[in-house]
Design a protein around this motif. Structure first.
Motif, PDB file in Angstrom:
ATOM      1  N   LEU A  16       0.831  -1.206   0.000  1.00  0.00           N
ATOM      2  CA  LEU A  16       0.000   0.000   0.000  1.00  0.00           C
ATOM      3  C   LEU A  16       0.866   1.257   0.000  1.00  0.00           C
ATOM      4  CD1 LEU A  16      -2.744  -1.122   2.523  1.00  0.00           C
ATOM      5  CD2 LEU A  16      -3.021  -0.737   0.088  1.00  0.00           C
ATOM      6  N   ALA A  17       1.985   1.213   0.787  1.00  0.00           N
ATOM      7  CA  ALA A  17       2.859   2.391   0.843  1.00  0.00           C
ATOM      8  C   ALA A  17       3.512   2.622  -0.516  1.00  0.00           C
ATOM      9  CB  ALA A  17       3.916   2.220   1.935  1.00  0.00           C
ATOM     10  N   THR A  18       3.903   1.529  -1.198  1.00  0.00           N
ATOM     11  CA  THR A  18       4.499   1.691  -2.526  1.00  0.00           C
ATOM     12  C   THR A  18       3.505   2.337  -3.480  1.00  0.00           C
ATOM     13  OG1 THR A  18       5.580  -0.377  -2.030  1.00  0.00           O
ATOM     14  CG2 THR A  18       5.912   0.497  -4.227  1.00  0.00           C
ATOM     15  N   ALA A  19       2.233   1.942  -3.348  1.00  0.00           N
ATOM     16  CA  ALA A  19       1.214   2.551  -4.202  1.00  0.00           C
ATOM     17  C   ALA A  19       1.099   4.054  -3.919  1.00  0.00           C
ATOM     18  CB  ALA A  19      -0.127   1.864  -3.988  1.00  0.00           C
ATOM     19  N   PHE A  20       1.342   4.451  -2.649  1.00  0.00           N
ATOM     20  CA  PHE A  20       1.323   5.882  -2.332  1.00  0.00           C
ATOM     21  C   PHE A  20       2.407   6.637  -3.086  1.00  0.00           C
ATOM     22  CE2 PHE A  20      -1.318   5.675   1.618  1.00  0.00           C
ATOM     23  CZ  PHE A  20      -2.165   6.687   1.234  1.00  0.00           C
ATOM     24  N   VAL A  21       3.555   5.979  -3.290  1.00  0.00           N
ATOM     25  CA  VAL A  21       4.614   6.630  -4.061  1.00  0.00           C
ATOM     26  C   VAL A  21       4.089   6.942  -5.457  1.00  0.00           C
ATOM     27  CG1 VAL A  21       6.946   6.399  -4.978  1.00  0.00           C
ATOM     28  CG2 VAL A  21       6.381   5.409  -2.768  1.00  0.00           C
ATOM     29  N   ALA A  22       3.364   5.970  -6.048  1.00  0.00           N
ATOM     30  CA  ALA A  22       2.824   6.189  -7.395  1.00  0.00           C
ATOM     31  C   ALA A  22       1.843   7.359  -7.389  1.00  0.00           C
ATOM     32  CB  ALA A  22       2.148   4.914  -7.891  1.00  0.00           C
ATOM     33  N   VAL A  23       0.945   7.389  -6.382  1.00  0.00           N
ATOM     34  CA  VAL A  23      -0.033   8.491  -6.305  1.00  0.00           C
ATOM     35  C   VAL A  23       0.681   9.830  -6.186  1.00  0.00           C
ATOM     36  CG1 VAL A  23      -1.849   9.496  -4.888  1.00  0.00           C
ATOM     37  CG2 VAL A  23      -1.834   7.034  -5.330  1.00  0.00           C
ATOM     38  N   GLY A  24       1.695   9.873  -5.301  1.00  0.00           N
ATOM     39  CA  GLY A  24       2.421  11.124  -5.103  1.00  0.00           C
ATOM     40  C   GLY A  24       3.139  11.556  -6.367  1.00  0.00           C
ATOM     41  N   LEU A  25       3.782  10.591  -7.045  1.00  0.00           N
ATOM     42  CA  LEU A  25       4.500  10.929  -8.275  1.00  0.00           C
ATOM     43  C   LEU A  25       3.531  11.438  -9.330  1.00  0.00           C
ATOM     44  CD1 LEU A  25       7.150   8.091  -8.696  1.00  0.00           C
ATOM     45  CD2 LEU A  25       7.547  10.514  -8.258  1.00  0.00           C
TER      46      LEU A  25
END
Lengths: 318, 670
Positions: free
Chosen positions: B41-50
């Protein structure tokens, strides 16, 4: 054509600092010996020492780690790259934009970091005492150095050494009190950074007061040779730095011909010799100070650097 | 589905990991599943932020029917929150990956797992909140969940004390935020961030809000003198939670400061910036001095977090000063330095906390003086930690230097400021920053040299074993990112640019087009730095030198006993330790700043007792600020205690008198 010349100047600079550095150390020792009415070793003695050390077997402490073996090369490389970026005989260094003065100081900081770690690696009392004192000296020298950089940047409008040197050589500089203060601060920092008297004694062994020598006590053979070259390079770097910023005369401008470069080379050799003589006279005339006086000594440099900067604000003409 | 909805779903997923963690905590493998899920889930947050950073469109907003009826909860995703979501995602993913291995030998996973995922989720909601109510609820959840994680080792008296102090300070901080948002909303009471940003307010109100934010966000970030809880609470948590608290939660606090002061508050007068700059410089120097004299591996890292927050605060103050004078491009430069350092500090501080956690798992000890020689027993951890200490000591070519270099470039531009006070303050601040960077090098030579180098000082250190593969993988990812951000600072600066543009209204020139990945913040004739070329040059010259020496001179090597001037002592206690290494700095700088004292007890001749030497330091904020307040509260409580034992007649007259007083007060008020 310009690119080729730039690369050539850069290459000559890299080899030049490497070749001249031990000679500078030899000259300082020779002058110091003559000042104390000794004959002294030949100017070539540091070269002979380094070659001898290179050929000798390394005796490594039993529990020394890989870091201890890698550190000499890392320290040498960081110091060499830093020394290659300080304009010596010509200002048009091809890679001078790689690192400005702040980055050059930080590269020397990297070298010190790894030297201090290597001092801690074998786990002896001497290594630790040297490392802890060396990093303390660094902790006071670096802010003083940065304030000097600040003064220079205010005067020259740049931290890029080639630009600073070209500006200092131009007639618009004039005589400024701030630059004088910065010069004194820079010289104090240089003395401390190079472990010279009165901060540290480069000729000492088996003394509780030693700093640099205590850190490298466990090194031998080619490792010690690399560290000796790095120390000599650092001395040359600081002399070249003082020369290029405060005595920028004779340096070849980018794109000038061979004659200008030869003049620059002669001027650089003269600056090195002058620096060596002055250092030797200073070291002979002064006594070593206690370790816990060093912060006061470097604090003076810090205050001078700050004063130099503030003076520039108070009056643009000083 | 928009990126904002994706982010909210991810946050909801992290919150749902709480109950799931409580259910599976006792099963074998349960901890690994929950940690793995939070890593994903945290890795997916990186995608959202990017996505939010790269798309660089207008902010996306949405209202969810949660919280107060008829008002709902407002959320928004823009470049600024996008950048902090990247920081949160990277830190959270690495910490969760580390947690897969670390939680395997945790004593009570049931006390960590139910709070871990929701803690990450609450931090994400703080970053996404778009009205004061949602923001404060998320903020308070973040505080309470991290408090629960701090107290997870509740048998340890020190952890209990830490959690108590933390709870008090978190309450103080939230109260300051509550007042700040109250003032921001004004008399009309628009609590949405859009309404707040549109409102007009006088200079006194603006200043009051700024100082309340310094108090509220600053207490969470560890600004001196509000830092006292941080070195207690951060180390008390499990190591990957320490990494999150130091690496990410302090950044969420800085996000709150940036969001309010740069985005919502409107123009801030120039005279507010010296306060921020002085606080930042004091925080940087004091934080690293505390770190140098401390002997506990994790507490050293927590104190160093305080230092880095100070550095970031100086950059923020500088940006405020430039912005107040309309120098947008330079404000962008200072803010870029701040945000770049936010990213860098998350990377190397998380890495170092994980390394300290690996050492803690391997030896069971946090005191540096019980460690030593770990480079032989934990070789991979030692290499990765070396990357971390080099980065945090601000040494080229790693990332810590790149962001500090940018900040120095910003300070070098300060002569352009019209105010003499700032002109005089900033060179001195530059000197203090250089001092704190050099002291950071001292601190981390000590940290690494005592823990990893030398000879083992205890049996547990001599018998340590390498960390598990998950932990090593997490540390390797962070170390690789430290190197990448160091040699590609231009890419990082370009990535940050949309967030900077939103908060400062300008940007530094695009960097990725520069030859040889050089960083040119203002103009090449002024300054430039290429971490990539510095790395290439140093590596090439080191390799060439080593090859030539081995080829042409000698490659013989013999192992022998250490030389040590002829008297090698067998006892590992004769090495330099944590206390002795700190002694020069403690003597030179600690006398007034740390109230450092040394006491030597020398028995008279003939007495058989050993001579003793004791060194002590203290935190003056405790002595002069917190202990007097605590003593005052205690005295008042003791006095009021007498009210519990009165006769009924006295109680009745007490009620009567207070009623009269209240009525009189009411009459006067109207």
């Amino acid at each position: 054509m310009e690119l080729i010349q730039g690369l050539l100047v850069q290459g000559v600079q890299m080899l030049l600092v490497l070749v001249l550095a031990p000679g500078l150390v030899g000259l300082v020792r020779k002058v110091k010996a003559r000042l104390t009415r000794r004959r002294g070793a030949s100017l070539l003695q540091p070269y002979r020492d380094i070659l001898r050390l290179m050929r000798k077997e390394v005796v490594l402490a039993e529990n020394a780690s890989w870091l201890f073996r890698v550190a000499p090369y890392a320290i040498f490389a960081a110091t060499w790259v830093a020394a290659a970026l300080v304009p010596s005989f010509a200002t048009g260094l091809q890679f001078s934009w790689t690192a400005d003065l702040i980055a050059i100081v930080a590269l020397l900081g990297s070298a010190r970091f790894f030297l201090a770690l290597a001092g801690m690696d074998v786990g002896t009392a001497f290594g630790g005492i040297g490392a802890s004192r060396e990093v303390m000296i660094g902790a006071f020298a670096e802010p003083a150095m940065l304030l000097t950089v600040f003064t220079l940047a205010l005067v020259a409008g740049s931290t890029q050494l080639s630009v600073v040197a070209a500006f200092m050589a131009s007639p618009e500089v004039g005589l400024r009190v701030s630059l004088g203060l910065a010069l004194v601060a820079l010289v104090i920092v240089a003395i401390a950074e190079n472990a010279r008297i009165p901060v540290d004694n480069p000729a000492t062994h088996l003394e509780l007061t030693m700093v640099h020598e205590a850190m490298v006590l466990e090194y031998s053979g080619r490792h010690l040779a690399m560290i000796e070259i790095a120390a000599a390079l650092k001395l040359l770097l600081y002399v070249a730095l003082v020369g290029c910023v405060f005595l920028p005369w004779g340096m070849a401008a980018p794109g000038s011909g061979l004659a200008a470069h030869l003049v620059g080379l002669a001027a650089f050799l003269a600056k090195l010799a002058g620096g060596a003589v002055l250092l030797a006279v200073f070291e002979t005339a002064i006594a070593k100070m206690r370790v816990f006086r060093v912060p006061d000594f470097l604090g003076a440099a810090l205050m001078l650097g700050l004063l130099g900067t503030l003076l520039l604000f108070v009056s643009r003409s000083l | 589905m928009t990126a904002l909805e994706a982010g909210l779903l991810l946050a909801a997923g992290l919150l749902a990991l709480g109950p799931a963690g409580a259910l599976v905590a006792q099963r074998t493998g349960g901890a690994a599943i929950v940690s793995g899920a939070s890593a994903a889930l945290a890795t997916a947050f990186v995608a959202v932020g990017l996505w939010a950073l790269l798309a660089a469109g207008p902010p996306v907003r949405t209202v969810l029917p949660l919280g107060l009826p008829w008002i709902g909860a407002h959320f928004r995703l823009d470049a600024l929150s996008g950048f902090f979501l990247v920081v949160l995602g990277l830190g959270g993913a690495a910490a969760s990956l580390y947690g897969i291995g670390y939680m395997r030998h945790a004593a009570a996973p049931g006390r960590v797992l139910p709070f871990y995922g929701p803690f990450l989720g609450a931090m994400a909601l703080v970053l996404l909140a778009d009205d004061a109510f949602t923001f404060l609820v998320s903020w308070e959840s973040m505080s309470l969940l991290s408090w629960a994680l701090v107290v997870s080792d509740h048998r340890d008296a020190e952890a209990r004390r830490a959690s108590y102090v933390y709870l008090l300070m978190a309450g103080l901080g939230t109260m300051a935020l509550l007042f700040a948002f109250g003032l921001l909303a004004g008399a009309e009471g628009g609590y949405g961030f859009e309404a707040i940003a549109a409102a007009e307010r006088g200079p006194e109100v603006t200043a009051a809000i700024l100082f309340l934010m310094l108090l509220g966000a600053g207490s969470k970030a560890g600004v001196v003198p509000l830092h006292v809880w941080l070195p207690l609470a951060h180390p008390a948590a499990p190591s990957h939670v320490s990494a999150l608290m130091s690496g990410v939660m302090t950044k969420v606090a800085l996000y709150a400061f940036i969001r309010v002061v740069f985005d919502l508050l409107g123009p801030v007068a120039w005279w507010a910036s010296p306060v921020v700059i002085i606080l930042g410089a004091a925080t940087a120097v004091m934080g690293i001095l505390f770190a140098i004299v401390d002997g506990d591996a994790k507490r050293i890292l927590a104190y160093s977090t305080i230092e880095n927050v100070g550095v970031i605060l100086v950059a923020l103050g500088l940006a405020l000063a430039f912005r107040a004078n309309g120098m947008t491009a330079l404000a962008a430069l200072a803010l870029t330095a701040a945000l770049f350092h936010v990213l860098n500090h998350m990377l190397f501080k998380s890495l170092l906390f994980m390394a300290a956690g690996a050492v803690l798992s391997a030896t069971g000890r946090r005191a540096l003086d019980a460690l030593g020689g770990l480079i032989h027993r934990m070789p991979v951890t030692a290499v990765l930690t070396l990357v971390g200490v080099t980065a945090i000591a601000a040494l080229p070519p790693l990332n810590g230097f790149a962001s500090e270099w940018l900040l120095f470039q910003g300070i070098l531009q300060s002569p352009g400021l019209p105010q003499p006070a700032l002109q005089l303050l900033l060179p001195a601040t530059g000197g203090l920053l250089a001092l704190s960077a050099a002291l950071a090098a001292v601190c981390f030579v000590r940290f690494y040299g005592v823990a990893f180098l030398g000879r083992p000082r205890s049996d547990v250190a001599a018998g340590a074993v390498e960390a598990d593969r998950w932990s090593l993988a997490a540390m390797a990812v962070l170390a690789a990112l430290c190197v990448l951000a160091g040699i590609l600072p231009g890419a990082a600066v370009d990535l940050i640019a949309p967030a900077v543009g939103q908060a400062a209204g300008g940007r530094v020139p695009p960097q990725l087009g520069n030859p040889w990945l050089t960083l040119v913040p203002v103009a090449e004739v002024q300054s430039s730095y290429s971490g990539f070329l510095v790395l290439v040059f140093t590596t090439a010259s080191a390799m060439t030198a080593a090859w030539l020496v081995h080829r042409l001179a000698s490659r013989r090597l013999r192992r022998g006993p250490a030389w040590d001037c002829g008297f090698p002592l067998a006892d590992p206690a004769t090495q330099y330790g944590a206390g002795s290494f700190a002694q020069p700095i403690r003597r030179a700088l600690g006398g007034t700043l740390l109230a450092a004292r040394e006491r030597v007890e020398m028995p008279p001749p003939g007495d058989l007792r050993p001579a003793r030497h004791a060194a002590s330091t203290e935190d003056l904020a405790w002595t002069w600020l917190y202990l007097p307040v605590a003593a005052g509260v205690g005295a008042l409580a003791a006095r009021l205690n007498g009210l519990q034992f009165l006769t009924i007649r006295r109680y009745l007259s007490l009620v009567f008198v207070s009623l009269i007083l209240l009525l009189v007060g009411l009459a006067v008020w109207n």
